[in-house]
Scaffold this active site. Structure first.
Site, PDB file in Angstrom:
ATOM      1  N   CYS A 103       0.815  -1.227   0.000  1.00 18.18           N
ATOM      2  CA  CYS A 103       0.000   0.000   0.000  1.00 18.18           C
ATOM      3  C   CYS A 103       0.844   1.272   0.000  1.00 18.18           C
ATOM      4  CB  CYS A 103      -0.951   0.007   1.193  1.00 18.18           C
ATOM      5  SG  CYS A 103      -2.115  -1.351   1.149  1.00 18.18           S
ATOM      6  N   HIS A 134      -3.169   7.625   1.895  1.00 16.06           N
ATOM      7  CA  HIS A 134      -3.586   6.295   1.443  1.00 16.06           C
ATOM      8  C   HIS A 134      -5.010   6.071   1.944  1.00 16.06           C
ATOM      9  CE1 HIS A 134      -3.896   2.131   0.658  1.00 16.06           C
ATOM     10  NE2 HIS A 134      -3.705   1.723   1.899  1.00 16.06           N
ATOM     11  N   ASN A 180     -10.025   0.183  -0.473  1.00 13.67           N
ATOM     12  CA  ASN A 180      -8.570   0.227  -0.379  1.00 13.67           C
ATOM     13  C   ASN A 180      -7.987  -0.366  -1.664  1.00 13.67           C
ATOM     14  OD1 ASN A 180      -5.865  -0.120   0.174  1.00 13.67           O
ATOM     15  ND2 ASN A 180      -6.179  -0.988   2.221  1.00 13.67           N
TER      16      ASN A 180
HETATM   17  O1  UT7 Z   1      -3.872  -0.640   3.334  1.00 18.13           O
HETATM   18  C1  UT7 Z   1      -2.948  -1.240   4.196  1.00 18.13           C
HETATM   19  C2  UT7 Z   1      -3.206  -0.866   5.552  1.00 18.13           C
HETATM   20  N1  UT7 Z   1      -4.430  -1.463   6.023  1.00 18.13           N
HETATM   21  C3  UT7 Z   1      -5.162  -0.786   6.853  1.00 18.13           C
HETATM   22  O2  UT7 Z   1      -4.820   0.337   7.141  1.00 18.13           O
HETATM   23  C4  UT7 Z   1      -6.334  -1.460   7.491  1.00 18.13           C
HETATM   24  C5  UT7 Z   1      -6.287  -1.171   8.947  1.00 18.13           C
HETATM   25  N2  UT7 Z   1      -7.375  -1.728   9.732  1.00 18.13           N
HETATM   26  C6  UT7 Z   1      -8.649  -1.359   9.581  1.00 18.13           C
HETATM   27  O3  UT7 Z   1      -9.014  -0.598   8.715  1.00 18.13           O
HETATM   28  C7  UT7 Z   1      -9.640  -1.870  10.602  1.00 18.13           C
HETATM   29  O4  UT7 Z   1      -8.927  -2.535  11.613  1.00 18.13           O
HETATM   30  C8  UT7 Z   1     -10.716  -2.825  10.015  1.00 18.13           C
HETATM   31  C9  UT7 Z   1     -11.712  -2.042   9.176  1.00 18.13           C
HETATM   32  C10 UT7 Z   1     -10.038  -3.900   9.201  1.00 18.13           C
HETATM   33  C11 UT7 Z   1     -11.498  -3.496  11.157  1.00 18.13           C
HETATM   34  O5  UT7 Z   1     -12.043  -2.522  12.041  1.00 18.13           O
HETATM   35  P1  UT7 Z   1     -11.855  -2.652  13.625  1.00 18.13           P
HETATM   36  O6  UT7 Z   1     -12.645  -1.586  14.227  1.00 18.13           O
HETATM   37  O7  UT7 Z   1     -10.365  -2.641  13.887  1.00 18.13           O
HETATM   38  O8  UT7 Z   1     -12.509  -4.030  13.948  1.00 18.13           O
HETATM   39  P2  UT7 Z   1     -11.856  -5.359  14.584  1.00 18.13           P
HETATM   40  O9  UT7 Z   1     -10.895  -5.977  13.626  1.00 18.13           O
HETATM   41  O10 UT7 Z   1     -11.354  -5.053  15.966  1.00 18.13           O
HETATM   42  O11 UT7 Z   1     -13.131  -6.280  14.665  1.00 18.13           O
HETATM   43  C12 UT7 Z   1     -14.250  -5.954  15.479  1.00 18.13           C
HETATM   44  C13 UT7 Z   1     -15.323  -7.013  15.293  1.00 18.13           C
HETATM   45  C14 UT7 Z   1     -14.793  -8.431  15.423  1.00 18.13           C
HETATM   46  O12 UT7 Z   1     -15.768  -9.191  16.088  1.00 18.13           O
HETATM   47  P3  UT7 Z   1     -15.585  -9.577  17.638  1.00 18.13           P
HETATM   48  O13 UT7 Z   1     -14.286 -10.314  17.720  1.00 18.13           O
HETATM   49  O14 UT7 Z   1     -15.547  -8.260  18.365  1.00 18.13           O
HETATM   50  O15 UT7 Z   1     -16.785 -10.397  17.910  1.00 18.13           O
HETATM   51  C15 UT7 Z   1     -14.697  -8.881  14.002  1.00 18.13           C
HETATM   52  O16 UT7 Z   1     -14.806 -10.282  13.869  1.00 18.13           O
HETATM   53  O17 UT7 Z   1     -15.888  -6.908  13.973  1.00 18.13           O
HETATM   54  C16 UT7 Z   1     -15.890  -8.204  13.386  1.00 18.13           C
HETATM   55  N3  UT7 Z   1     -15.800  -8.087  11.928  1.00 18.13           N
HETATM   56  C17 UT7 Z   1     -16.874  -7.906  11.135  1.00 18.13           C
HETATM   57  N4  UT7 Z   1     -18.179  -7.806  11.394  1.00 18.13           N
HETATM   58  C18 UT7 Z   1     -19.018  -7.629  10.347  1.00 18.13           C
HETATM   59  C19 UT7 Z   1     -14.687  -8.084  11.164  1.00 18.13           C
HETATM   60  N5  UT7 Z   1     -15.012  -7.948   9.872  1.00 18.13           N
HETATM   61  C20 UT7 Z   1     -16.359  -7.827   9.817  1.00 18.13           C
HETATM   62  C21 UT7 Z   1     -17.284  -7.632   8.771  1.00 18.13           C
HETATM   63  N6  UT7 Z   1     -18.589  -7.545   9.070  1.00 18.13           N
HETATM   64  N7  UT7 Z   1     -16.891  -7.528   7.473  1.00 18.13           N
END
Ligand code: UT7
Length: 327
Positions: free
Chosen positions: A114, A254, A284
């Site tokens: 990225c 980004h 992304n």
């Molecule tokens: O481009 C390269 C760099 N990449 C990035 O910058 C990405 C960086 N990370 C992010 O953008 C965020 O971390 C995400 C958008 C990927 C995730 O958001 P988050 O607020 O960090 O959520 P999380 O990973 O802590 O997950 C929270 C909950 C989890 O459930 P539990 O464990 O709390 O029950 C996940 O399993 O959300 C759940 N979850 C979803 N729920 C519905 C993860 N993906 C999904 C989904 N739909 N698609």
């Protein structure tokens, strides 16, 4: 006299196929509300049959050449930032060179995921500043839809395909931050963090693999490292830290997550109104996201000649960096 790498054209290409968040509902355990609120993404573009990283890159390059009023014969080098080249080798950049009908010069890919476009900008700047080339096409192009595990809800909803390109030209400047062109660069990586974001395939496995990401861990590193690299690049460009709000026209980050974009802007003391945001429409697009945002920002009338821009990105590696340039 200082040689500056000045942007003289910008262009982009997005595949026709638009996929709204709602299309994921029912296929995996997710919904539009989660994707929107956690990432800011509303839709993304995916390639159709016959479209590849090199074909999209060529379309973006042609748009940048048109914007500059130049042809492929005016280009000395092509640098293509991508992690999703058509083939393991040769480089997608040489495929673009052939598709553009270029019969001279050189072309190569840069792989910093990225952050790839930031690394491409820095390398193009070095080639121009050292007098080796006069004009460089730099392109970011990705088909992440080909390396997505469609059963993984934590990654499949985040990525999109597309390409953006800039044509850079060597021009004389005074050596001050008033010059047009690239004013400073800052590149970083920390290979100890590779487990946070990687594709689990490659020549060692005989497969292309799928994106694997510990999203919340990457998120944590992103805001902190992006604000730090942007600050370093601004200092190197001779922009006083306390004056940054008055001097910077646009931050072009980004486009991974609106919350990362907002968090970084806050750390830099910049209002969100001064940030070019496209994540809602593109998702992304990895190395394509910054050139896409630059080209779309120009098309929207946001980015104008003479504007001072700060671009920053982070991705797999982890690799991250920032570039300050006057448009
Ligand atoms: O481009 C390269 C760099 N990449 C990035 O910058 C990405 C960086 N990370 C992010 O953008 C965020 O971390 C995400 C958008 C990927 C995730 O958001 P988050 O607020 O960090 O959520 P999380 O990973 O802590 O997950 C929270 C909950 C989890 O459930 P539990 O464990 O709390 O029950 C996940 O399993 O959300 C759940 N979850 C979803 N729920 C519905 C993860 N993906 C999904 C989904 N739909 N698609």
């Amino acid at each position: 006299m200082t040689i500056r790498a000045v942007v003289i054209g910008a262009g982009h290409y997005l595949p026709k196929r638009v996929v709204e968040n709602a299309e994921f509902e029912g296929k995996i355990d997710t919904d539009d509300e989660w994707i929107r609120s956690r990432s800011g993404i509303e839709r993304r573009h995916f390639v159709s049959e016959g479209e590849t990283t090199s074909t999209m890159a060529t379309a973006a390059a042609l748009a940048a050449l048109k914007d500059a009023g130049k042809t492929a014969a005016d280009v000395d080098a092509i640098i293509l930032a991508t992690s999703t080249a058509d083939l393991t080798f040769p480089s997608a950049a040489t495929m673009v060179q052939a598709q553009l009908g270029m019969e001279r010069g050189f072309a190569f890919d840069i792989q910093a995921v990225c952050a790839g476009f930031i690394f491409a900008l820095a390398n193009a700047n070095a080639l121009i500043a050292s007098g080796q080339v006069k004009r460089v096409l730099i392109i970011g192009a990705e088909t992440f839809s080909k390396i997505i595990d469609w059963t993984d809800r934590t990654t499949s909803v985040l990525f999109g395909d597309g390409a953006g390109a800039l044509l850079l030209e060597a021009q004389e400047g005074d050596g001050t931050s008033k010059d047009r062109g690239i004013l400073s660069t800052d590149l970083n990586s920390d290979g100890r963090l590779h487990d946070l974001l990687f594709a689990d395939g490659g020549v060692s496995t005989g497969t292309t693999g799928y994106v694997r990401m510990q999203g919340n861990q990457v998120f944590r590193h992103a805001v902190e490292k992006l604000a730090a690299t942007a600050t370093t690049a601004m200092e190197r460009a001779g922009i006083e830290a306390g004056e940054s709000i008055e001097n910077v026209s646009w931050v072009v980050p980004h486009q991974a997550n609106i919350r990362i974009i907002q968090g970084t802007a806050k750390k830099l003391n910049l209002p969100i109104e001064q940030v070019v945001v496209t994540v809602q429409d593109h998702g992304n697009t990895s190395a394509a996201s910054i050139p896409l945002a630059l080209s779309v920002g120009q098309e929207r009338g946001q980015i104008k000649k003479g504007d001072l821009l700060v671009t920053e990105a982070i991705g797999g590696g982890l690799a991250w960096g920032a570039v300050v340039l006057r448009w």
